[in-house]
Design a protein around this motif. Structure first.
Motif, PDB file in Angstrom:
ATOM      1  N   PRO A 147      -6.244  12.442  11.652  1.00  0.00           N
ATOM      2  CA  PRO A 147      -5.465  11.810  10.582  1.00  0.00           C
ATOM      3  C   PRO A 147      -4.209  11.121  11.106  1.00  0.00           C
ATOM      4  N   LYS A 148      -3.554  11.749  12.092  1.00  0.00           N
ATOM      5  CA  LYS A 148      -2.335  11.149  12.639  1.00  0.00           C
ATOM      6  C   LYS A 148      -2.662   9.842  13.350  1.00  0.00           C
ATOM      7  N   MET A 149      -3.792   9.881  14.084  1.00  0.00           N
ATOM      8  CA  MET A 149      -4.204   8.655  14.772  1.00  0.00           C
ATOM      9  C   MET A 149      -4.508   7.547  13.761  1.00  0.00           C
ATOM     10  N   GLY A 150      -5.125   7.976  12.651  1.00  0.00           N
ATOM     11  CA  GLY A 150      -5.396   7.006  11.588  1.00  0.00           C
ATOM     12  C   GLY A 150      -4.105   6.425  11.037  1.00  0.00           C
ATOM     13  N   GLU A 151      -3.134   7.287  10.861  1.00  0.00           N
ATOM     14  CA  GLU A 151      -1.830   6.807  10.355  1.00  0.00           C
ATOM     15  C   GLU A 151      -1.190   5.833  11.344  1.00  0.00           C
ATOM     16  N   VAL A 152      -1.304   6.176  12.636  1.00  0.00           N
ATOM     17  CA  VAL A 152      -0.729   5.290  13.664  1.00  0.00           C
ATOM     18  C   VAL A 152      -1.431   3.940  13.638  1.00  0.00           C
ATOM     19  N   SER A 153      -2.755   4.013  13.510  1.00  0.00           N
ATOM     20  CA  SER A 153      -3.528   2.770  13.486  1.00  0.00           C
ATOM     21  C   SER A 153      -3.132   1.925  12.271  1.00  0.00           C
ATOM     22  N   SER A 154      -2.991   2.594  11.129  1.00  0.00           N
ATOM     23  CA  SER A 154      -2.602   1.889   9.910  1.00  0.00           C
ATOM     24  C   SER A 154      -1.186   1.302  10.041  1.00  0.00           C
ATOM     25  N   ALA A 155      -0.297   2.106  10.640  1.00  0.00           N
ATOM     26  CA  ALA A 155       1.072   1.624  10.839  1.00  0.00           C
ATOM     27  C   ALA A 155       1.090   0.438  11.794  1.00  0.00           C
ATOM     28  N   ASN A 156       0.232   0.492  12.811  1.00  0.00           N
ATOM     29  CA  ASN A 156       0.145  -0.643  13.749  1.00  0.00           C
ATOM     30  C   ASN A 156      -0.336  -1.902  13.027  1.00  0.00           C
ATOM     31  N   ALA A 157      -1.330  -1.701  12.132  1.00  0.00           N
ATOM     32  CA  ALA A 157      -1.835  -2.848  11.359  1.00  0.00           C
ATOM     33  C   ALA A 157      -0.715  -3.413  10.489  1.00  0.00           C
ATOM     34  N   ASP A 158       0.077  -2.499   9.888  1.00  0.00           N
ATOM     35  CA  ASP A 158       1.220  -2.945   9.071  1.00  0.00           C
ATOM     36  C   ASP A 158       2.205  -3.731   9.930  1.00  0.00           C
ATOM     37  N   LEU A 159       2.400  -3.234  11.150  1.00  0.00           N
ATOM     38  CA  LEU A 159       3.353  -3.902  12.051  1.00  0.00           C
ATOM     39  C   LEU A 159       2.867  -5.303  12.414  1.00  0.00           C
ATOM     40  N   VAL A 160       1.562  -5.387  12.701  1.00  0.00           N
ATOM     41  CA  VAL A 160       0.988  -6.702  13.035  1.00  0.00           C
ATOM     42  C   VAL A 160       1.134  -7.650  11.844  1.00  0.00           C
ATOM     43  N   ALA A 161       0.856  -7.116  10.636  1.00  0.00           N
ATOM     44  CA  ALA A 161       0.974  -7.943   9.429  1.00  0.00           C
ATOM     45  C   ALA A 161       2.422  -8.378   9.219  1.00  0.00           C
ATOM     46  N   ALA A 162       3.346  -7.440   9.450  1.00  0.00           N
ATOM     47  CA  ALA A 162       4.772  -7.776   9.281  1.00  0.00           C
ATOM     48  C   ALA A 162       5.200  -8.814  10.312  1.00  0.00           C
ATOM     49  N   GLN A 163       4.666  -8.678  11.539  1.00  0.00           N
ATOM     50  CA  GLN A 163       5.005  -9.671  12.580  1.00  0.00           C
ATOM     51  C   GLN A 163       4.458 -11.049  12.212  1.00  0.00           C
ATOM     52  N   ALA A 164       3.209 -11.046  11.690  1.00  0.00           N
ATOM     53  CA  ALA A 164       2.608 -12.324  11.281  1.00  0.00           C
ATOM     54  C   ALA A 164       3.410 -12.937  10.139  1.00  0.00           C
ATOM     55  N   GLN A 165       3.817 -12.064   9.198  1.00  0.00           N
ATOM     56  CA  GLN A 165       4.607 -12.566   8.068  1.00  0.00           C
ATOM     57  C   GLN A 165       5.946 -13.113   8.563  1.00  0.00           C
ATOM     58  N   GLN A 166       6.512 -12.424   9.524  1.00  0.00           N
ATOM     59  CA  GLN A 166       7.799 -12.888  10.067  1.00  0.00           C
ATOM     60  C   GLN A 166       7.639 -14.269  10.713  1.00  0.00           C
ATOM     61  N   SER A 167       6.532 -14.402  11.450  1.00  0.00           N
ATOM     62  CA  SER A 167       6.279 -15.693  12.103  1.00  0.00           C
ATOM     63  C   SER A 167       6.135 -16.803  11.055  1.00  0.00           C
ATOM     64  N   THR A 168       5.370 -16.501   9.992  1.00  0.00           N
ATOM     65  CA  THR A 168       5.181 -17.492   8.917  1.00  0.00           C
ATOM     66  C   THR A 168       6.522 -17.817   8.248  1.00  0.00           C
ATOM     67  N   LEU A 169       7.281 -16.775   7.966  1.00  0.00           N
ATOM     68  CA  LEU A 169       8.565 -16.986   7.286  1.00  0.00           C
ATOM     69  C   LEU A 169       9.522 -17.782   8.168  1.00  0.00           C
ATOM     70  N   GLU A 170       9.477 -17.489   9.469  1.00  0.00           N
ATOM     71  CA  GLU A 170      10.357 -18.242  10.381  1.00  0.00           C
ATOM     72  C   GLU A 170       9.985 -19.721  10.407  1.00  0.00           C
ATOM     73  N   SER A 171       8.656 -19.986  10.376  1.00  0.00           N
ATOM     74  CA  SER A 171       8.213 -21.389  10.335  1.00  0.00           C
ATOM     75  C   SER A 171       8.686 -22.047   9.043  1.00  0.00           C
ATOM     76  N   GLN A 172       8.528 -21.315   7.937  1.00  0.00           N
ATOM     77  CA  GLN A 172       8.966 -21.871   6.641  1.00  0.00           C
ATOM     78  C   GLN A 172      10.462 -22.155   6.659  1.00  0.00           C
ATOM     79  N   LEU A 173      11.193 -21.200   7.226  1.00  0.00           N
ATOM     80  CA  LEU A 173      12.649 -21.356   7.258  1.00  0.00           C
ATOM     81  C   LEU A 173      13.042 -22.548   8.131  1.00  0.00           C
ATOM     82  N   ALA A 174      12.323 -22.693   9.261  1.00  0.00           N
ATOM     83  CA  ALA A 174      12.619 -23.830  10.145  1.00  0.00           C
ATOM     84  C   ALA A 174      12.366 -25.145   9.405  1.00  0.00           C
ATOM     85  N   ALA A 175      11.246 -25.186   8.650  1.00  0.00           N
ATOM     86  CA  ALA A 175      10.936 -26.404   7.890  1.00  0.00           C
ATOM     87  C   ALA A 175      12.007 -26.661   6.833  1.00  0.00           C
TER      88      ALA A 175
END
Lengths: 206, 205
Positions: B29-57
């Motif tokens: 279960p802990k490994m599952g939580e870590v995996s899920s948290a990693n997925a959240d982190l990747v999603a947050a990083q992707a969102q940050q990248s998108t938001l940074e592009s939007q902000l630059a525009a």
């Protein structure tokens, strides 16, 4: 002197089993410790990742606030583009009639004149079957020239103007009163006579 | 209990079973939580990248805002939000005065809406007298008016000579049709007074 093992074999066997059991028990404990250690490692990793996610979410929230604040500039730019499109639509198909008149004055021979002149330009439309593509207007007129030679020169010159095609003298008739020749002409205009903004060039529309 | 030959087997099996239970109920279960948290982190990083592009525009749009405002203002001058017939007549009158032609008739038509472009077109018929080059200059003035205007047809004919004299003049009679524009979608007599809401809103931005 010979050694005599007084320990009965079944007791020796039992001792061996006890030792083996202890070893297996110890191994089990090591295994459990390793499993628990790995669990702690994962818990620690989860905590780190969660912290990172929280930091990213906070950063994203800040970015979103900045974006919301600056959205008005994107709206402004969209409106400016919309306005430019309106202007481009207004000027679509525009030709410079002053330039057409100046060109006409340049090509008419010095011993000829026009009595009437009509210029018409319309917006280019999608070509229909049987129609010639690229023609956007016509110049028609009538006048008088000193000689047939002049009319011929005129006809040649008309074709040399950029965007003027199919020059045509429809009638030539003698004018005994002026000792000259009356003529009527027509020239087709192609989209080359259009101004840059008439062609939809975005820089020219302003 | 652990006596005899089954002792090590029971101890080993017990340890493995306990380890399996721990793995199954704690580690996985802990490994599952870590995996899920990693997925959240990747999603947050992707969102940050998108938001940074939007902000630059958006920052680019902010930098270009003065230019955009100037464009809107310029286009509003060229295509006003109302017909402004008074201004239109003055512009044509001034163009005629500059070129030296004399009007005999100026006929603004009823504005008609062009649904494609979203503009109301104001047809204008002009009858005037002037020399060939005065007329050319007048047409140039129309083409360069501060308001968007497009000449559609031009007809030149000999100017009407004075009936009492036989003087030959170089005057020509001009008959021209042109079109001007307004972003007011309902313009002219019988229309909704004032600018169209959307056009006004655009202008006010």
């Amino acid at each position: 002197m010979s050694q005599v093992n007084l320990l009965p074999p079944d007791i020796l066997q039992a001792q061996r089993y006890r030792r083996l059991t202890s070893l297996v028990f110890l191994g089990g404990i090591v295994l459990l410790v390793l499993v628990f250690g790995y669990y702690l490692l994962q818990a620690n990793k989860l905590s780190g990742v969660n912290d990172e996610v929280a930091a990213k979410n906070a950063s994203n929230a800040s970015l979103q606030a900045d974006i919301a604040e600056k959205q008005k500039f994107a709206d402004l730019q969209a409106k400016a583009q919309e306005k430019q499109q309106l202007l481009a639509a207004a000027y679509a198909g525009e030709a410079s009639f002053s330039a057409l008149l100046m060109d006409f004055s340049r090509v008419i021979p010095s011993d000829a004149f026009v009595n009437s002149l009509a210029l018409q330009v319309s917006e280019p439309v999608a070509p229909v079957e049987g129609a010639t593509a690229g023609l956007v207007g016509t110049i028609t007129g009538s006048g008088t020239a000193a000689s047939i030679d002049s009319i011929s020169v005129f006809l040649t010159r008309l074709e040399q103007v950029k965007g003027w095609v199919n020059p045509w003298i429809a009638t030539v008739s003698e004018n005994p009163e002026l000792a000259a020749y009356d003529y009527s002409l027509s020239v087709d205009l192609t989209d080359e006579v259009m101004t840059d903004r008439g062609k939809g060039s975005p820089d020219a529309a302003g | 209990m652990l006596r005899g030959s089954r002792g090590p087997i029971v101890a080993g099996a017990g340890a493995v079973a306990l380890a399996a239970i721990l793995v199954f109920f704690l580690v996985l279960p802990k490994m599952g939580e870590v995996s899920s948290a990693n997925a959240d982190l990747v999603a947050a990083q992707a969102q940050q990248s998108t938001l940074e592009s939007q902000l630059a525009a958006l920052e680019q749009a902010e930098a270009a805002a003065p230019e955009a405002k100037a464009t809107i203002q310029r286009v509003e001058q060229q295509i006003p939000p109302t017909v402004d017939e008074a201004g239109l007549l003055l512009l044509i009158r001034n163009a005629a005065e500059r070129s030296g032609i004399v009007f005999s008739q100026l006929t603004p038509g009823t504005p008609t809406l062009d649904a494609t472009s979203g503009l109301s077109a104001i047809p204008l018929a002009i009858t005037a007298t002037g020399s060939y080059f005065q007329i050319a200059e007048f047409l140039y003035s129309i083409e360069t008016l501060p308001r968007a205007a497009k000449v559609l047809t031009v007809t030149l004919a000999p100017g009407s000579a004075d009936a009492t004299t036989t003087t030959v003049t170089n005057l020509l009679q001009l008959q021209a049709s042109a079109v001007l524009y307004t972003s007011d979608l309902s313009a002219g007599p019988g229309s909704e007074p004032g600018p169209t809401e959307d056009a006004a809103a655009l202008g006010g931005a």
